[in-house]
Scaffold this active site. Structure first.
Site, PDB file in Angstrom:
ATOM      1  N   GLU A 181       4.895 -25.990 -18.888  1.00 47.73           N
ATOM      2  CA  GLU A 181       5.048 -25.188 -20.106  1.00 47.73           C
ATOM      3  C   GLU A 181       3.977 -25.500 -21.143  1.00 47.73           C
ATOM      4  OE1 GLU A 181       9.251 -25.485 -18.347  1.00 47.73           O
ATOM      5  OE2 GLU A 181       7.626 -26.901 -18.780  1.00 47.73           O
ATOM      6  N   PHE A 188      24.320 -28.275 -20.681  1.00 47.35           N
ATOM      7  CA  PHE A 188      23.166 -28.601 -19.833  1.00 47.35           C
ATOM      8  C   PHE A 188      21.929 -27.869 -20.340  1.00 47.35           C
ATOM      9  CE2 PHE A 188      20.580 -27.586 -15.994  1.00 47.35           C
ATOM     10  CZ  PHE A 188      20.155 -28.878 -15.726  1.00 47.35           C
ATOM     11  N   GLN A 189      20.860 -28.614 -20.525  1.00 47.34           N
ATOM     12  CA  GLN A 189      19.572 -28.110 -21.016  1.00 47.34           C
ATOM     13  C   GLN A 189      19.692 -27.410 -22.373  1.00 47.34           C
ATOM     14  OE1 GLN A 189      17.606 -25.900 -17.810  1.00 47.34           O
ATOM     15  NE2 GLN A 189      16.658 -27.803 -17.118  1.00 47.34           N
ATOM     16  N   LYS A 233      21.247 -16.980 -23.361  1.00 53.64           N
ATOM     17  CA  LYS A 233      21.267 -16.289 -22.077  1.00 53.64           C
ATOM     18  C   LYS A 233      22.238 -15.111 -22.077  1.00 53.64           C
ATOM     19  CE  LYS A 233      21.375 -17.061 -17.104  1.00 53.64           C
ATOM     20  NZ  LYS A 233      21.354 -18.055 -16.023  1.00 53.64           N
ATOM     21  N   MET A 248     -13.901 -41.643 -27.072  1.00 53.67           N
ATOM     22  CA  MET A 248     -13.867 -41.818 -28.525  1.00 53.67           C
ATOM     23  C   MET A 248     -13.194 -43.133 -28.891  1.00 53.67           C
ATOM     24  SD  MET A 248     -15.106 -40.408 -31.207  1.00 53.67           S
ATOM     25  CE  MET A 248     -15.336 -38.645 -31.074  1.00 53.67           C
TER      26      MET A 248
END
Length: 653
Positions: free
Chosen positions: A125, A187-188, A237, A553
Site C-alpha cells: 500500500e 478485525f482489521q 463495507k 547522507m
C-alpha cells in the site's frame, strides 16, 4: 479535520460550486495547467486560491474524456461501491493504485466493471500511495489510491504526510469495518479518520450511501483548490454493499471553505511590488513548488525584469536550470549552489513566490536575507509570516499575481527601465568562482558524473524521481530541469522508498515519456517489491541505482560531525565487505526486469545508453564510492558564512 457524513438524504442550500451533472464539465472554472508530457485524457481541474472571472483564467487543458457509457439505467439501484467507481469516472479518473483487502473487495469488484479506470496493482500500500503521488506530481491531476481497513489504511500514512507537506493533490479511499462494528475493536479495524486527522487536508467517514456522490466531488475539489493536499474518504463495507439510486445533483457543502479561499490579488499590492523592484539594486527571485502551475508567467516576469532566479528543491523546473544562463542561480538552501545562497545573502529585495521559508532553505532565520526587503506571495495565509516576516505580503494564487505584475510591468516598462546588469555580473563572477564540481579517483564512478551523463543522454527531457539522501541532492544539482513536473521527490517529509513507486506513477501518467528513478541502495530497498509491478504492468521505468553500500547522507554527517564513527550506516554484509550485498541484479532477475552492473567510469556512458534503449523497465546498478559528500553544504542552523565547499570522507575532520 474529519467530516462525518450524517445518515440523512436532505440536501443543503445551493453551493457556489456546480454539482457534477449540471454541466458536462463541472469544474472547468478551475483549470489546472498540466504537464506537456501527459497523454492521459484528464478533465481540467484548477489549483487556485480564488474564483476569478473567466477572463482572468488561462485555459490550456486537453478536451474532456469521451462521454461515459452508463452501466446502469438512471433509476436502477446499484451498490455503493459502484457509485464510488462511477463518481471517480465523473471526475475524469483513468488510473488508480489500489491493493485489495477484505474491506475493499466490493470496490475492487466494481472496478472490474469499469471500462474507463485502470488499476495499477502495487505490491504494498505504501508503494500504491507513493505511485499515486508520482502520478499527481507528473500530471497535475489528483492521484487516487485505495487500500483496505486496518493495516492497509495505516500503510498509507507516510504517503498522506508526504502529500500534505509537499502540497500534492491526492484522494485516498480506504475500506472500513461495517458501521455496526465501528468502535468494537473488530478485525482489521483502525480509526483511520482520527489517525490521519493531522496529515490530511480533510477527511470523511461515510455513514450514508446517498452521500457518496457529494463526498467524492467535494474530495476532488478540496484536493485541488487553494493549497492542494490529500483528502481521505473512509467507507464502511456495509455502505459499499448497500443498494442505492445515486443522486448526482447534490450540491457540495463547503460554504465555509469557499469563503476562506483567497481572492484575486489587489492591484494596489501589485503596484507596490513593482515599485520595490524599480527601487532595488540587487533583487532575487526565490521560487518554490507554489509556482509549478505558473512557470510561463514566471518566465515572462524574469524576461521583463532581468531578475535572477533561485529555486527551492520543490521548485526545480519552474525556471530552467542552466550553468550558462546568468539568470538561473539553480537551487538554494542547505545543498544549494554557492551563488544562489550568495545572491540571497547580498540581496536588497527578496521576491519569495510560492515558498514557505523552510528550514532547509533558510538555515539560521535571523541571518537569511538579512539585508533584503521581503515580498511574500503564497496561496496559504498560514505560511505568510510563519517563519519570516515579510515587508509586503499577498495571499493569492501566484499565477494570478504574476499575471497582474506582468500586466503592470508591460504598461510601465519604458518608464521603469529596470537594469540589474551590474548585479548579474557580480553573480556571474560567483558562478565562475564556485561552480558545482566533483573529483574523480581512478576508475571509480563519481555519482555526480553518472547524473551528468544521464542528463546529456536524455537532453534534460526525462522525468526524474528520487528516493531521499545524497543521491536526491546530486540529482537536484546535476540534472538540469527545463520544465515543471519533471522532478518528483519527497521534499518536506523526506520519505525514503519514494523513488521507484513515484516513477511507476509518473510512467502510468506519461506512458510515452522517459521516466528514470535515480535512487540509492538504502531508499531502493524500502520499496523494492515494486519491481514486480513495473514488470507486470509493463511500465518503462529506468532505475539508475547509485549503490554505495551505505546510508550515504548518514555517513556524510558521521564524517563531518561524529569523527567518522559508523553507527549502523553500513548496508552491506559485514562478514564479507568486499562483495556487493545484497545483489540488486538478483532482485531484478526474480521479477523478470533486465539489469546490469557497472563499476568503471569508462563503461558508464555505454551502460546508461543501453538502459535507455532497452524497451520496458530496466535496472542499472552503478557502484559508487561511499566517501563522496554532497557539496556545497550549509550545516543545519547555519548561515551563508558557514558554507562548506571542500572535502569528503577520505579525510578526517
Amino acid at each position: 479535520m474529519a467530516a462525518i457524513a450524517p445518515p440523512t438524504s436532505s440536501f443543503s442550500k445551493a453551493s457556489p460550486c456546480p454539482s457534477s451533472t449540471k454541466s458536462p464539465n463541472p469544474i472547468s472554472r478551475f483549470t489546472l495547467p498540466y504537464s506537456p508530457l501527459s497523454s492521459a485524457p484528464f478533465r481540467p481541474l484548477h489549483i487556485s486560491n480564488s474564483l476569478p472571472p473567466k477572463a482572468a483564467t488561462t485555459t490550456n487543458a486537453p478536451p474532456d474524456p469521451a462521454p461515459l457509457i452508463p452501466r446502469f439505467a438512471p433509476d436502477e439501484p446499484r451498490k455503493g461501491a459502484d457509485v464510488v467507481v462511477e463518481a471517480l469516472e465523473r471526475q475524469g479518473v483513468t488510473t488508480v493504485f489500489a491493493y485489495p483487502g477484505g474491506a475493499t473487495l466490493e470496490i475492487h469488484q466494481a472496478l472490474t466493471r469499469s471500462s474507463a479506470i485502470r488499476n495499477v496493482l502495487p505490491r504494498h500500500e505504501q508503494g500504491g500511495i507513493f505511485a499515486a503521488e508520482g502520478y499527481a506530481r507528473a500530471s497535475g491531476f489528483p492521484g487516487v489510491c485505495i487500500a483496505t481497513s486496518g493495516p492497509g489504511a495505516t500503510n498509507l500514512i507516510s504517503g498522506l504526510a508526504d502529500a500534505l507537506l509537499d502540497s500534492i493533490p491526492m484522494v485516498a479511499i480506504t475500506g472500513q469495518v461495517p458501521r455496526r462494528m465501528i468502535g468494537t475493536d473488530a478485525f482489521q479495524e483502525t480509526p483511520i479518520v482520527e489517525v490521519t486527522r493531522s496529515i490530511t487536508k480533510h477527511n470523511y467517514l461515510v455513514l450514508d450511501v446517498e452521500d457518496i456522490p457529494r463526498i467524492v466531488e467535494e474530495a476532488f475539489f478540496l484536493a485541488t483548490s487553494g493549497r492542494p493536499g490529500p483528502v481521505l474518504i473512509d467507507i464502511p463495507k456495509d455502505v459499499q454493499q448497500q443498494l442505492v439510486v445515486p443522486d448526482w445533483n447534490q450540491a457540495i457543502r463547503l460554504t465555509g471553505y469557499m469563503s476562506r479561499l483567497p481572492k484575486t490579488p489587489s492591484e494596489v499590492h501589485l503596484e507596490q511590488i513593482v515599485r520595490l523592484v524599480s527601487e532595488s539594486k540587487k533583487p532575487v527571485l526565490y521560487v518554490g513548488g507554489g509556482c509549478l502551475n505558473s512557470s510561463e508567467e514566471l518566465r515572462r516576469f524574469v524576461e521583463l525584469t532581468g531578475i535572477p532566479v533561485a529555486t527551492t528543491l520543490m521548485g526545480l523546473g519552474t525556471y530552467p536550470s542552466s550553468d550558462e544562463d546568468d539568470l538561473s542561480l539553480q537551487m538554494l538552501g542547505m545543498h544549494g549552489t554557492v551563488y544562489a545562497n550568495y545572491a540571497v545573502d547580498k540581496a536588497d529585495l527578496l521576491l519569495a513566490f510560492g515558498v514557505r521559508f523552510d528550514d532547509r532553505v533558510t538555515g539560521k532565520l535571523e541571518a537569511f536575507a538579512s539585508r533584503a526587503k521581503i515580498v511574500h506571495i503564497d496561496i496559504d495565509s498560514a505560511e505568510i509570516g510563519k517563519n519570516k516576516q515579510p515587508h509586503v505580503s499577498v495571499c493569492a494564487d501566484v499565477k494570478l499575481a504574476l499575471q497582474g505584475l506582468n500586466r503592470i510591468l508591460e504598461a510601465k516598462l519604458a518608464k521603469l527601465k529596470p537594469d540589474f546588469a551590474a548585479w548579474r555580473a557580480e553573480l556571474k563572477e560567483q558562478k565562475l568562482k564556485f561552480p558545482l564540481s566533483y573529483k574523480t579517483f581512478g576508475e571509480a564512478i563519481p555519482p555526480q558524473y553518472a547524473i551528468q551523463v544521464l542528463d546529456d543522454l536524455t537532453e534534460g527531457k526525462a522525468i526524474i524521481s528520487t528516493g531521499v539522501g545524497q543521491h536526491q541532492m546530486w540529482a537536484a544539482q546535476h540534472y538540469k530541469y527545463i520544465r515543471p513536473r519533471q522532478w518528483l521527490t519527497s521534499g518536506g517529509f523526506g520519505a525514503m522508498g519514494f523513488g521507484l513507486p513515484a516513477a511507476m506513477g509518473a510512467a502510468a501518467a506519461n506512458p510515452e515519456a522517459i521516466v528514470v528513478d535515480i535512487d540509492g541502495d538504502g531508499s531502493f530497498m524500502m520499496n523494492v517489491q515494486e519491481l514486480a509491478t513495473i514488470k507486470v504492468e509493463n511500465l518503462p521505468v529506468k532505475i539508475l541505482l547509485l549503490n554505495n553500500q551505505h546510508l550515504g547522507m548518514a555517513v556524510q554527517w558521521e564524517d563531518r560531525f561524529y569523527k567518522a564513527n559508523r553507527a549502523h550506516s553500513y548496508l552491506g554484509n559485514p562478514a564479507n565487505d568486499s562483495e556487493i550485498f545484497p545483489n540488486m541484479l538478483q532482485f531484478a532477475e526474480a521479477c523478470g526486469v533486465p539489469a546490469a552492473r557497472v563499476t568503471k567510469k569508462a563503461d558508464l556512458k555505454a551502460a546508461i545508453q543501453i538502459m535507455l534503449d532497452t524497451p520496458g523497465p530496466y535496472l542499472l546498478d552503478v557502484i559508487v564510492p561511499h566517501q563522496e559528500h554532497v557539496l556545497p553544504m550549509i550545516p543545519s542552523g547555519g548561515a551563508f558564512k558557514d558554507v562548506i565547499t571542500e572535502g569528503d570522507g577520505r579525510r578526517s575532520y
